[in-house]
Design a protein around this motif. Structure first.
Motif, PDB file in Angstrom:
ATOM      1  N   ARG A  51      58.859  84.774  53.057  1.00  0.00           N
ATOM      2  CA  ARG A  51      58.365  86.120  52.737  1.00  0.00           C
ATOM      3  C   ARG A  51      59.178  86.712  51.590  1.00  0.00           C
ATOM      4  N   GLY A  52      60.491  86.531  51.646  1.00  0.00           N
ATOM      5  CA  GLY A  52      61.346  87.035  50.580  1.00  0.00           C
ATOM      6  C   GLY A  52      61.035  86.389  49.244  1.00  0.00           C
ATOM      7  N   MET A  53      60.783  85.084  49.262  1.00  0.00           N
ATOM      8  CA  MET A  53      60.419  84.393  48.020  1.00  0.00           C
ATOM      9  C   MET A  53      59.138  84.977  47.434  1.00  0.00           C
ATOM     10  N   LEU A  54      58.155  85.208  48.297  1.00  0.00           N
ATOM     11  CA  LEU A  54      56.890  85.768  47.831  1.00  0.00           C
ATOM     12  C   LEU A  54      57.081  87.179  47.295  1.00  0.00           C
ATOM     13  N   MET A  55      57.912  87.956  47.974  1.00  0.00           N
ATOM     14  CA  MET A  55      58.170  89.329  47.527  1.00  0.00           C
ATOM     15  C   MET A  55      58.870  89.337  46.173  1.00  0.00           C
ATOM     16  N   ALA A  56      59.798  88.413  45.971  1.00  0.00           N
ATOM     17  CA  ALA A  56      60.510  88.339  44.695  1.00  0.00           C
ATOM     18  C   ALA A  56      59.610  87.834  43.577  1.00  0.00           C
ATOM     19  N   SER A  57      58.713  86.931  43.907  1.00  0.00           N
ATOM     20  CA  SER A  57      57.869  86.311  42.881  1.00  0.00           C
ATOM     21  C   SER A  57      56.634  87.125  42.528  1.00  0.00           C
ATOM     22  N   PHE A  58      55.984  87.706  43.541  1.00  0.00           N
ATOM     23  CA  PHE A  58      54.686  88.347  43.318  1.00  0.00           C
ATOM     24  C   PHE A  58      54.668  89.838  43.628  1.00  0.00           C
ATOM     25  N   HIS A  59      55.789  90.373  44.123  1.00  0.00           N
ATOM     26  CA  HIS A  59      55.991  91.800  44.361  1.00  0.00           C
ATOM     27  C   HIS A  59      55.086  92.441  45.410  1.00  0.00           C
ATOM     28  N   PRO A  60      54.680  91.700  46.442  1.00  0.00           N
ATOM     29  CA  PRO A  60      53.981  92.388  47.527  1.00  0.00           C
ATOM     30  C   PRO A  60      55.001  93.131  48.391  1.00  0.00           C
TER      31      PRO A  60
END
Length: 77
Positions: free
Chosen positions: A11-20
């Motif tokens: 989840r953290g990776m996705l938040m850092a990469s795509f800003h959800p």
């Protein structure tokens, strides 16, 4: 509980990469899991393996993750 850490890291990776938001990142993983007929833990593990920058996301998951990103984060800004 043992699957919680990899899922949170993904989840953290996705938040850092795509800003959800955190909630959007959770729904993104759930959506990709449901549409690919894969366990959420498997999606998270696959994402974590890409952290080295050399390992690609398996093709069987890449499209589902990309679609989920688009549907849960809205248009690119």
């Amino acid at each position: 509980m043992e699957t919680r850490a990899p899922i949170d890291l993904a989840r953290g990776m996705l938040m850092a990469s795509f800003h959800p938001t955190a909630e959007q990142a959770w729904h993104l993983l759930v959506t990709a899991s449901q549409h690919s007929n894969s366990k959420l833990r498997e999606i998270a593990d696959a994402l974590l393996r890409t952290a080295d920058g050399r390992t690609p996301l398996p093709e069987s998951l890449a499209g589902h993750v990309a679609t989920a990103v688009r549907s849960h984060t809205g248009p690119a800004s």
